[in-house]
Design a protein around this motif. Structure first.
Motif, PDB file in Angstrom:
ATOM      1  N   ALA A 172      -6.999   4.910 -10.629  1.00 38.06           N
ATOM      2  CA  ALA A 172      -6.960   5.587 -11.918  1.00 38.06           C
ATOM      3  C   ALA A 172      -5.556   6.052 -12.304  1.00 38.06           C
ATOM      4  O   ALA A 172      -5.251   6.175 -13.477  1.00 38.06           O
ATOM      5  CB  ALA A 172      -7.920   6.778 -11.903  1.00 38.06           C
ATOM      6  N   ARG A 173      -4.708   6.339 -11.316  1.00 42.19           N
ATOM      7  CA  ARG A 173      -3.359   6.805 -11.647  1.00 42.19           C
ATOM      8  C   ARG A 173      -2.359   6.265 -10.634  1.00 42.19           C
ATOM      9  O   ARG A 173      -2.707   5.948  -9.497  1.00 42.19           O
ATOM     10  CB  ARG A 173      -3.301   8.332 -11.690  1.00 42.19           C
ATOM     11  N   ASP A 174      -1.121   6.166 -11.085  1.00 40.10           N
ATOM     12  CA  ASP A 174      -0.064   5.644 -10.222  1.00 40.10           C
ATOM     13  C   ASP A 174       0.236   6.610  -9.082  1.00 40.10           C
ATOM     14  O   ASP A 174       0.179   7.831  -9.255  1.00 40.10           O
ATOM     15  CB  ASP A 174       1.218   5.424 -11.032  1.00 40.10           C
ATOM     16  N   GLU A 225       0.829  -1.204   0.000  1.00 39.96           N
ATOM     17  CA  GLU A 225       0.000   0.000   0.000  1.00 39.96           C
ATOM     18  C   GLU A 225       0.868   1.261   0.000  1.00 39.96           C
ATOM     19  O   GLU A 225       0.636   2.194  -0.784  1.00 39.96           O
ATOM     20  CB  GLU A 225      -0.917  -0.012   1.216  1.00 39.96           C
ATOM     21  N   VAL A 226       1.874   1.313   0.855  1.00 43.51           N
ATOM     22  CA  VAL A 226       2.775   2.467   0.944  1.00 43.51           C
ATOM     23  C   VAL A 226       3.517   2.664  -0.385  1.00 43.51           C
ATOM     24  O   VAL A 226       3.671   3.789  -0.862  1.00 43.51           O
ATOM     25  CB  VAL A 226       3.763   2.281   2.125  1.00 43.51           C
ATOM     26  N   ALA A 227       3.953   1.578  -0.992  1.00 44.12           N
ATOM     27  CA  ALA A 227       4.664   1.666  -2.270  1.00 44.12           C
ATOM     28  C   ALA A 227       3.733   2.119  -3.395  1.00 44.12           C
ATOM     29  O   ALA A 227       4.074   2.992  -4.188  1.00 44.12           O
ATOM     30  CB  ALA A 227       5.287   0.313  -2.608  1.00 44.12           C
ATOM     31  N   GLU A 228       2.551   1.542  -3.447  1.00 46.88           N
ATOM     32  CA  GLU A 228       1.633   1.819  -4.547  1.00 46.88           C
ATOM     33  C   GLU A 228       0.987   3.195  -4.445  1.00 46.88           C
ATOM     34  O   GLU A 228       0.857   3.902  -5.441  1.00 46.88           O
ATOM     35  CB  GLU A 228       0.543   0.749  -4.583  1.00 46.88           C
ATOM     36  N   LEU A 229       0.562   3.593  -3.265  1.00 44.74           N
ATOM     37  CA  LEU A 229      -0.156   4.863  -3.134  1.00 44.74           C
ATOM     38  C   LEU A 229       0.769   6.066  -2.986  1.00 44.74           C
ATOM     39  O   LEU A 229       0.446   7.159  -3.447  1.00 44.74           O
ATOM     40  CB  LEU A 229      -1.126   4.797  -1.945  1.00 44.74           C
ATOM     41  N   HIS A 277       2.494  -2.901  -7.718  1.00 41.17           N
ATOM     42  CA  HIS A 277       1.525  -1.824  -7.968  1.00 41.17           C
ATOM     43  C   HIS A 277       0.206  -2.340  -8.551  1.00 41.17           C
ATOM     44  O   HIS A 277      -0.441  -1.660  -9.337  1.00 41.17           O
ATOM     45  CB  HIS A 277       2.141  -0.742  -8.856  1.00 41.17           C
ATOM     46  N   LYS A 278      -0.199  -3.519  -8.129  1.00 41.52           N
ATOM     47  CA  LYS A 278      -1.482  -4.094  -8.562  1.00 41.52           C
ATOM     48  C   LYS A 278      -2.372  -4.436  -7.373  1.00 41.52           C
ATOM     49  O   LYS A 278      -3.305  -5.210  -7.487  1.00 41.52           O
ATOM     50  CB  LYS A 278      -1.247  -5.363  -9.396  1.00 41.52           C
TER      51      LYS A 278
END
Length: 115
Positions: free
Chosen positions: A106-108, A82-86, A100-101
């Motif tokens: 909608a966006r990285d 979560e910390v990496a992706e958001l 990141h899945k």
């Protein structure tokens, strides 16, 4: 009865040794929280033992990698993803990296942007 509730600023050099010591002393991981600061992130790792809570506060640069703690606390994989992706925090050596899945967004890294 008084309970412990602390926030302890730490350095990157102190981070993994303290996490390992917490595990050896019977503390459980409660949460990992990320906060965006100008040009850096503030990461809070909270641990509990009984009714006591200790939070390790780590401040890292935008591109500074942070070691995963999943080798010590396997349950951390969801919060690290979560910390990496958001936020875009660079977590190294993460077990169960969702690349990141984790979320359908909608966006990285939507929380990476400067305030």
């Amino acid at each position: 009865m008084e309970y412990l509730n602390t926030i302890e600023p730490i350095t990157m050099e102190q981070f993994l040794p303290m996490v390992i010591q917490f595990k050896m002393d019977g503390w459980r991981l409660v949460q990992i929280c990320a906060c965006r600061l100008p040009e850096q992130y503030e990461l809070s790792y909270s641990f509990a033992k009984g009714f006591d809570m200790r939070t390790l506060r780590l401040t890292v640069g935008e591109d500074e990698p942070v070691s995963s703690i999943t080798q010590v606390y396997p349950c951390a994989f969801i919060q690290e993803n979560e910390v990496a992706e958001l936020f875009g925090v660079k977590i190294e050596s993460m077990e169960n990296d969702y690349h990141h899945k984790l979320y359908r967004i909608a966006r990285d890294t939507p929380f990476k942007e400067k305030g």
